[in-house]
Design a protein around this motif. Structure first.
Motif, PDB file in Angstrom:
ATOM      1  N   LEU A 179       0.835  -1.199   0.000  1.00  0.00           N
ATOM      2  CA  LEU A 179       0.000   0.000   0.000  1.00  0.00           C
ATOM      3  C   LEU A 179       0.874   1.255   0.000  1.00  0.00           C
ATOM      4  N   PRO A 180       0.392   2.344  -0.591  1.00  0.00           N
ATOM      5  CA  PRO A 180       1.207   3.565  -0.636  1.00  0.00           C
ATOM      6  C   PRO A 180       1.417   4.201   0.742  1.00  0.00           C
ATOM      7  N   ARG A 181       0.459   4.027   1.643  1.00  0.00           N
ATOM      8  CA  ARG A 181       0.610   4.547   3.010  1.00  0.00           C
ATOM      9  C   ARG A 181       1.036   3.412   3.920  1.00  0.00           C
ATOM     10  N   ARG A 182       1.877   3.716   4.873  1.00  0.00           N
ATOM     11  CA  ARG A 182       2.407   2.693   5.785  1.00  0.00           C
ATOM     12  C   ARG A 182       1.558   2.514   7.048  1.00  0.00           C
ATOM     13  N   ALA A 183       0.638   3.415   7.324  1.00  0.00           N
ATOM     14  CA  ALA A 183      -0.152   3.341   8.557  1.00  0.00           C
ATOM     15  C   ALA A 183      -0.945   2.031   8.685  1.00  0.00           C
ATOM     16  N   PRO A 184      -1.632   1.558   7.629  1.00  0.00           N
ATOM     17  CA  PRO A 184      -2.359   0.294   7.785  1.00  0.00           C
ATOM     18  C   PRO A 184      -1.433  -0.886   8.105  1.00  0.00           C
ATOM     19  N   MET A 185      -0.275  -0.919   7.457  1.00  0.00           N
ATOM     20  CA  MET A 185       0.656  -2.013   7.728  1.00  0.00           C
ATOM     21  C   MET A 185       1.191  -1.915   9.153  1.00  0.00           C
ATOM     22  N   ARG A 186       1.521  -0.728   9.590  1.00  0.00           N
ATOM     23  CA  ARG A 186       2.035  -0.570  10.962  1.00  0.00           C
ATOM     24  C   ARG A 186       0.985  -0.993  11.987  1.00  0.00           C
ATOM     25  N   ALA A 187      -0.259  -0.610  11.764  1.00  0.00           N
ATOM     26  CA  ALA A 187      -1.334  -1.018  12.676  1.00  0.00           C
ATOM     27  C   ALA A 187      -1.500  -2.534  12.668  1.00  0.00           C
ATOM     28  N   ALA A 188      -1.461  -3.136  11.486  1.00  0.00           N
ATOM     29  CA  ALA A 188      -1.593  -4.588  11.381  1.00  0.00           C
ATOM     30  C   ALA A 188      -0.404  -5.304  12.020  1.00  0.00           C
ATOM     31  N   LEU A 189       0.796  -4.743  11.863  1.00  0.00           N
ATOM     32  CA  LEU A 189       1.972  -5.341  12.509  1.00  0.00           C
ATOM     33  C   LEU A 189       1.872  -5.244  14.025  1.00  0.00           C
ATOM     34  N   ALA A 190       1.306  -4.152  14.537  1.00  0.00           N
ATOM     35  CA  ALA A 190       1.096  -4.034  15.984  1.00  0.00           C
ATOM     36  C   ALA A 190       0.114  -5.102  16.472  1.00  0.00           C
ATOM     37  N   VAL A 191      -0.951  -5.323  15.706  1.00  0.00           N
ATOM     38  CA  VAL A 191      -1.909  -6.378  16.052  1.00  0.00           C
ATOM     39  C   VAL A 191      -1.212  -7.736  16.033  1.00  0.00           C
ATOM     40  N   ALA A 192      -0.417  -7.996  15.010  1.00  0.00           N
ATOM     41  CA  ALA A 192       0.298  -9.276  14.902  1.00  0.00           C
ATOM     42  C   ALA A 192       1.273  -9.454  16.063  1.00  0.00           C
ATOM     43  N   ALA A 193       1.934  -8.384  16.474  1.00  0.00           N
ATOM     44  CA  ALA A 193       2.861  -8.469  17.608  1.00  0.00           C
ATOM     45  C   ALA A 193       2.116  -8.808  18.900  1.00  0.00           C
ATOM     46  N   VAL A 194       0.933  -8.245  19.074  1.00  0.00           N
ATOM     47  CA  VAL A 194       0.129  -8.566  20.264  1.00  0.00           C
ATOM     48  C   VAL A 194      -0.307 -10.028  20.225  1.00  0.00           C
ATOM     49  N   VAL A 195      -0.689 -10.513  19.058  1.00  0.00           N
ATOM     50  CA  VAL A 195      -1.065 -11.931  18.926  1.00  0.00           C
ATOM     51  C   VAL A 195       0.138 -12.814  19.274  1.00  0.00           C
ATOM     52  N   ALA A 196       1.307 -12.477  18.748  1.00  0.00           N
ATOM     53  CA  ALA A 196       2.515 -13.259  19.025  1.00  0.00           C
ATOM     54  C   ALA A 196       2.829 -13.245  20.524  1.00  0.00           C
ATOM     55  N   TRP A 197       2.765 -12.074  21.136  1.00  0.00           N
ATOM     56  CA  TRP A 197       2.993 -11.974  22.584  1.00  0.00           C
ATOM     57  C   TRP A 197       2.012 -12.848  23.355  1.00  0.00           C
ATOM     58  N   SER A 198       0.736 -12.815  22.948  1.00  0.00           N
ATOM     59  CA  SER A 198      -0.288 -13.571  23.678  1.00  0.00           C
ATOM     60  C   SER A 198      -0.018 -15.071  23.651  1.00  0.00           C
ATOM     61  N   ARG A 199       0.554 -15.561  22.572  1.00  0.00           N
ATOM     62  CA  ARG A 199       0.820 -16.999  22.461  1.00  0.00           C
ATOM     63  C   ARG A 199       1.887 -17.430  23.467  1.00  0.00           C
ATOM     64  N   VAL A 200       2.874 -16.576  23.682  1.00  0.00           N
ATOM     65  CA  VAL A 200       3.908 -16.878  24.679  1.00  0.00           C
ATOM     66  C   VAL A 200       3.360 -16.632  26.081  1.00  0.00           C
ATOM     67  N   PHE A 201       2.642 -15.551  26.271  1.00  0.00           N
ATOM     68  CA  PHE A 201       2.071 -15.207  27.570  1.00  0.00           C
ATOM     69  C   PHE A 201       1.154 -16.318  28.075  1.00  0.00           C
ATOM     70  N   LEU A 202       0.386 -16.914  27.170  1.00  0.00           N
ATOM     71  CA  LEU A 202      -0.531 -17.992  27.546  1.00  0.00           C
ATOM     72  C   LEU A 202       0.166 -19.340  27.704  1.00  0.00           C
ATOM     73  N   GLY A 203       1.466 -19.392  27.444  1.00  0.00           N
ATOM     74  CA  GLY A 203       2.220 -20.626  27.626  1.00  0.00           C
ATOM     75  C   GLY A 203       2.101 -21.609  26.486  1.00  0.00           C
ATOM     76  N   LEU A 204       1.692 -21.141  25.321  1.00  0.00           N
ATOM     77  CA  LEU A 204       1.444 -22.033  24.188  1.00  0.00           C
ATOM     78  C   LEU A 204       2.639 -22.179  23.262  1.00  0.00           C
ATOM     79  N   HIS A 205       3.551 -21.210  23.295  1.00  0.00           N
ATOM     80  CA  HIS A 205       4.705 -21.229  22.408  1.00  0.00           C
ATOM     81  C   HIS A 205       5.932 -20.657  23.097  1.00  0.00           C
ATOM     82  N   PHE A 206       7.075 -21.082  22.624  1.00  0.00           N
ATOM     83  CA  PHE A 206       8.334 -20.450  23.004  1.00  0.00           C
ATOM     84  C   PHE A 206       8.470 -19.157  22.193  1.00  0.00           C
TER      85      PHE A 206
END
Length: 190
Positions: A117-144
């Motif tokens: 996309l020409p603007r980076r804001a949607p990707m940055r927001a989506a990457l923040a969401v993905a980072a929270v999902v990744a954190w949650s998987r470790v926080f919940l004890g499901l992944h290293f």
């Protein structure tokens, strides 16, 4: 490397004294945020042509990541932290292999597909969401932590490869196919 991964896991994983709200938030992030991200991309694609292209790239990228993660898990079934008696597992996962994290890989694949996309804001927001999902998987004890890092790296490579190797040529072919039809429609109309 495994010692570092285990130490980071112990640091991030929610202990027995973790507040209930943090467990609920992590479950929400793990279970619903990937779906909400996909819905946001689909809704955006209904209104913006560039998001349609990114949506197609995201769909193909997530499918490719899903196949690659499942192939890797069947060939090299690295276990989840609970298998080793580490931490607390706050959501049931059974004895399935956990490397790389499919949740992290799929969510990051969708997020990285927005880089076109020409603007980076949607990707940055989506990457923040993905980072929270990744954190949650470790926080919940499901992944290293390494499970989610490798999932994110795999997603980045796949999303870029799909956009360069599949989406762009397919988009150009579709435009070439549509061009004579649009000219004929314009000629009939006016």
């Amino acid at each position: 490397m495994q010692e570092l991964d285990s130490a980071l896991f112990e640091l991030i994983n929610a202990g027995a004294t973790a507040p209930a709200w943090s467990i609920h938030f992590a479950r929400f992030a793990s279970d619903l945020l990937p779906t909400l991200l996909a819905a946001a991309i689909l809704c955006g694609a209904m209104f913006d042509r560039r998001l349609r292209y990114a949506c197609f790239t995201a769909l193909v990228s997530v499918l490719v990541v899903w196949v690659l993660v499942n192939v890797f898990r069947s060939v090299m079934p690295f276990q989840r932290p609970a298998f080793y008696g580490l931490g607390i597992q706050w959501a049931p996962q059974g004895a399935r292999p956990g490397f790389p994290s499919l949740h992290a890989a799929g969510t990051f694949a969708a997020a990285f597909s927005l880089w076109c996309l020409p603007r980076r804001a949607p990707m940055r927001a989506a990457l923040a969401v993905a980072a929270v999902v990744a954190w949650s998987r470790v926080f919940l004890g499901l992944h290293f932590p390494l499970d989610v890092v490798v999932g994110a790296m795999l997603a980045a490579v796949v999303a870029i490869a799909v956009e360069r190797g599949v989406s762009r040529p397919l988009n150009l072919a579709l435009r070439a196919w549509m061009r004579p039809r649009l000219r004929a429609r314009r000629a009939r109309a006016g």
